[in-house]
Design a protein around this motif. Structure first.
Motif, PDB file in Angstrom:
ATOM      1  N   ASN A 183      64.707  43.455  34.875  1.00 50.36           N
ATOM      2  CA  ASN A 183      65.439  43.495  33.520  1.00 50.36           C
ATOM      3  C   ASN A 183      65.611  44.864  32.734  1.00 50.36           C
ATOM      4  OD1 ASN A 183      66.946  41.489  32.218  1.00 50.36           O
ATOM      5  ND2 ASN A 183      65.430  40.894  30.873  1.00 50.36           N
ATOM      6  N   GLY A 184      65.729  45.756  33.597  1.00 48.05           N
ATOM      7  CA  GLY A 184      65.653  47.274  33.289  1.00 48.05           C
ATOM      8  C   GLY A 184      67.134  47.400  32.319  1.00 48.05           C
ATOM      9  N   SER A 185      67.098  48.721  31.776  1.00 52.83           N
ATOM     10  CA  SER A 185      68.128  49.049  31.083  1.00 52.83           C
ATOM     11  C   SER A 185      68.512  50.281  31.659  1.00 52.83           C
ATOM     12  CB  SER A 185      67.979  49.060  29.463  1.00 52.83           C
ATOM     13  OG  SER A 185      67.566  48.083  29.048  1.00 52.83           O
ATOM     14  N   ILE A 186      69.996  50.868  31.385  1.00 50.26           N
ATOM     15  CA  ILE A 186      70.548  52.249  31.480  1.00 50.26           C
ATOM     16  C   ILE A 186      70.929  52.821  30.273  1.00 50.26           C
ATOM     17  CG2 ILE A 186      72.362  53.518  32.568  1.00 50.26           C
ATOM     18  CD1 ILE A 186      72.477  51.438  34.824  1.00 50.26           C
ATOM     19  N   PHE A 187      70.120  54.029  29.959  1.00 54.59           N
ATOM     20  CA  PHE A 187      70.411  54.885  28.708  1.00 54.59           C
ATOM     21  C   PHE A 187      71.149  56.029  28.927  1.00 54.59           C
ATOM     22  CE2 PHE A 187      68.160  57.587  25.364  1.00 54.59           C
ATOM     23  CZ  PHE A 187      69.088  57.375  24.450  1.00 54.59           C
ATOM     24  N   TYR A 188      72.250  55.874  28.174  1.00 56.05           N
ATOM     25  CA  TYR A 188      73.350  57.342  28.395  1.00 56.05           C
ATOM     26  C   TYR A 188      73.011  58.037  27.168  1.00 56.05           C
ATOM     27  CZ  TYR A 188      75.765  54.213  31.595  1.00 56.05           C
ATOM     28  OH  TYR A 188      76.055  53.227  32.373  1.00 56.05           O
ATOM     29  N   TYR A 189      72.150  59.057  27.560  1.00 58.53           N
ATOM     30  CA  TYR A 189      71.702  60.089  26.336  1.00 58.53           C
ATOM     31  C   TYR A 189      72.648  61.194  26.484  1.00 58.53           C
ATOM     32  CZ  TYR A 189      69.008  63.269  23.552  1.00 58.53           C
ATOM     33  OH  TYR A 189      68.362  64.269  22.856  1.00 58.53           O
ATOM     34  N   GLY A 190      73.886  61.071  25.678  1.00 54.88           N
ATOM     35  CA  GLY A 190      75.069  61.992  25.612  1.00 54.88           C
ATOM     36  C   GLY A 190      75.941  61.713  26.989  1.00 54.88           C
ATOM     37  N   ALA A 191      75.502  61.344  27.885  1.00 51.94           N
ATOM     38  CA  ALA A 191      76.333  61.188  29.072  1.00 51.94           C
ATOM     39  C   ALA A 191      77.226  60.065  28.750  1.00 51.94           C
ATOM     40  CB  ALA A 191      75.417  60.779  30.241  1.00 51.94           C
ATOM     41  N   PRO A 192      78.684  60.332  29.483  1.00 52.24           N
ATOM     42  CA  PRO A 192      79.634  59.589  29.521  1.00 52.24           C
ATOM     43  C   PRO A 192      79.372  58.032  30.026  1.00 52.24           C
ATOM     44  CG  PRO A 192      80.061  61.240  30.973  1.00 52.24           C
ATOM     45  CD  PRO A 192      78.882  61.767  30.264  1.00 52.24           C
ATOM     46  N   PHE A 193      79.991  57.189  29.937  1.00 48.50           N
ATOM     47  CA  PHE A 193      79.923  55.988  30.796  1.00 48.50           C
ATOM     48  C   PHE A 193      80.325  56.138  32.302  1.00 48.50           C
ATOM     49  CE2 PHE A 193      81.477  51.730  32.336  1.00 48.50           C
ATOM     50  CZ  PHE A 193      80.422  51.066  32.446  1.00 48.50           C
ATOM     51  N   SER A 194      81.406  57.062  32.495  1.00 50.42           N
ATOM     52  CA  SER A 194      81.474  57.316  34.004  1.00 50.42           C
ATOM     53  C   SER A 194      80.556  58.088  34.915  1.00 50.42           C
ATOM     54  CB  SER A 194      82.681  58.466  33.902  1.00 50.42           C
ATOM     55  OG  SER A 194      82.547  59.594  33.128  1.00 50.42           O
ATOM     56  N   ALA A 195      79.196  58.395  34.158  1.00 49.41           N
ATOM     57  CA  ALA A 195      78.216  58.738  34.868  1.00 49.41           C
ATOM     58  C   ALA A 195      77.424  57.639  35.458  1.00 49.41           C
ATOM     59  CB  ALA A 195      77.104  59.474  33.738  1.00 49.41           C
ATOM     60  N   SER A 196      78.014  56.398  35.409  1.00 49.17           N
ATOM     61  CA  SER A 196      77.349  55.100  35.809  1.00 49.17           C
ATOM     62  C   SER A 196      77.027  54.948  37.290  1.00 49.17           C
ATOM     63  CB  SER A 196      77.976  53.965  35.453  1.00 49.17           C
ATOM     64  OG  SER A 196      78.125  53.749  33.901  1.00 49.17           O
ATOM     65  N   THR A 197      76.285  55.573  37.958  1.00 44.41           N
ATOM     66  CA  THR A 197      75.952  55.550  39.175  1.00 44.41           C
ATOM     67  C   THR A 197      75.730  54.027  39.702  1.00 44.41           C
ATOM     68  OG1 THR A 197      74.758  57.661  38.999  1.00 44.41           O
ATOM     69  CG2 THR A 197      74.666  56.714  41.147  1.00 44.41           C
ATOM     70  N   PHE A 198      75.056  53.341  38.901  1.00 44.00           N
ATOM     71  CA  PHE A 198      74.885  51.770  39.219  1.00 44.00           C
ATOM     72  C   PHE A 198      75.893  50.967  39.470  1.00 44.00           C
ATOM     73  CE2 PHE A 198      76.505  50.549  35.374  1.00 44.00           C
ATOM     74  CZ  PHE A 198      76.527  49.276  35.310  1.00 44.00           C
ATOM     75  N   ILE A 199      77.387  51.754  39.175  1.00 42.83           N
ATOM     76  CA  ILE A 199      78.389  50.861  39.660  1.00 42.83           C
ATOM     77  C   ILE A 199      78.600  50.708  41.150  1.00 42.83           C
ATOM     78  CG2 ILE A 199      80.172  52.697  39.966  1.00 42.83           C
ATOM     79  CD1 ILE A 199      80.868  49.687  37.801  1.00 42.83           C
ATOM     80  N   MET A 200      77.927  51.592  41.679  1.00 43.15           N
ATOM     81  CA  MET A 200      77.880  51.342  43.332  1.00 43.15           C
ATOM     82  C   MET A 200      76.638  50.492  43.733  1.00 43.15           C
ATOM     83  SD  MET A 200      78.742  55.242  44.737  1.00 43.15           S
ATOM     84  CE  MET A 200      77.761  56.341  43.589  1.00 43.15           C
ATOM     85  N   TYR A 201      75.874  50.259  42.777  1.00 45.41           N
ATOM     86  CA  TYR A 201      74.933  49.035  43.329  1.00 45.41           C
ATOM     87  C   TYR A 201      75.673  47.838  42.987  1.00 45.41           C
ATOM     88  CZ  TYR A 201      71.333  45.532  42.092  1.00 45.41           C
ATOM     89  OH  TYR A 201      70.693  44.199  42.123  1.00 45.41           O
TER      90      TYR A 201
END
Length: 277
Positions: A139-157
């Motif tokens: 049940n973990g989270s992803i935190f974008y510290y300044g990074a854009p949403f397009s940095a979302s590597t998890f989309i490939m997951y």
């Protein structure tokens, strides 16, 4: 000295996290985060790290430490190969990381010992033994510290764990080695790759995805000037996007991609393979 406005923002961001769920994957772009005064590069990075730790309530943090040389070298040394993600994550790897995963290309670093087993011969960086699935299960989270949403590597997951993977990517297998101080381990690195970019545009519809997650209250965000911060729960978002993919297997990609992907899929009537390109 942290100014009062930053203290207020940090307190607001702390509320974006469930204090019971202490596992957080962090994408960093320090130049779109807090503007700070610093004496030197080390002080600059350490101050940002302290902000991240404060915002996330001293959680168990995971940072990407990607290195893109494996397809060419066929070797990966978790101890020596640099993190090519950005300068901050390489500084973190060298000075604070407790462990780096034995995953070529998409390796990650942890700030503490995490019950995560990646000692396997067959490696899929986005499969059921990946860091992202570990985040999902916990049940973990992803935190974008300044990074854009397009940095979302998890989309490939998200793609990889939906049925048999994405229709519009083809499977690639690379035989290689993981090198450590004590041994060399032969591995099969298996992942889905996009068609050659020169001839085939394939991109996610980041703007649409970000907006729909915000609309459904699955993406918490705070923007002020150049500063931008975002948080999502990977389990909730993955489940949400899987439901979208059930209705439309091309839901994640943009309109320009769909113009050639959908006709090609209809013609082949199957998922793509390398020989199609």
């Amino acid at each position: 000295m942290v100014n009062q406005r930053y203290i207020e923002i940090i307190k607001k961001l702390q509320n974006f996290f469930d204090k019971k769920n202490k596992l957080i994957f962090v994408h960093v772009d320090i130049f779109r985060s807090f503007k700070i005064h610093f004496r030197n590069k080390k002080d600059f990075f350490k101050t940002h790290l302290s902000f991240i730790e404060n915002i996330t309530n001293s959680s168990k943090l995971i940072f990407p430490a990607f290195n893109y040389n494996f397809p060419r070298k066929k070797k990966f040394n978790p101890k020596k190969d640099i993190a090519q993600t950005d300068n901050f994550t390489e500084f973190y790897r060298l000075n604070f990381a407790k462990y780096r995963t034995q995953v070529p290309i998409f390796s990650s670093t942890f700030n503490t010992k995490i019950n995560f087993n990646d000692n396997t011969k067959n490696i899929n960086p986005f499969g059921k033994k990946s860091v992202f699935h570990h985040l999902y299960k916990n049940n973990g989270s992803i935190f974008y510290y300044g990074a854009p949403f397009s940095a979302s590597t998890f989309i490939m997951y998200v793609e990889e764990t939906f049925r048999n993977g994405p229709i519009y990517r083809y499977k690639r297998k690379i035989l290689g080695e993981i090198i450590s101080e004590s041994r060399k381990k032969k591995i099969n690195f298996i992942f889905h790759v996009r068609p050659p970019e020169k001839h085939y545009h394939l991109e996610y519809d980041w703007k649409k995805l970000e907006n729909v997650l915000k609309k459904n209250k699955l993406l918490k965000f705070y923007n002020e000037g150049i500063m931008q911060f975002k948080v999502l729960n990977i389990k909730a978002v993955t489940n949400f996007l899987h439901n979208k993919l059930k209705k439309d297997p091309f839901y994640l990609i943009d309109k320009k991609s769909k113009k050639w992907v959908i006709p090609m899929y209809k013609k082949l009537n199957r998922r793509f393979v390398v020989d199609d390109f």
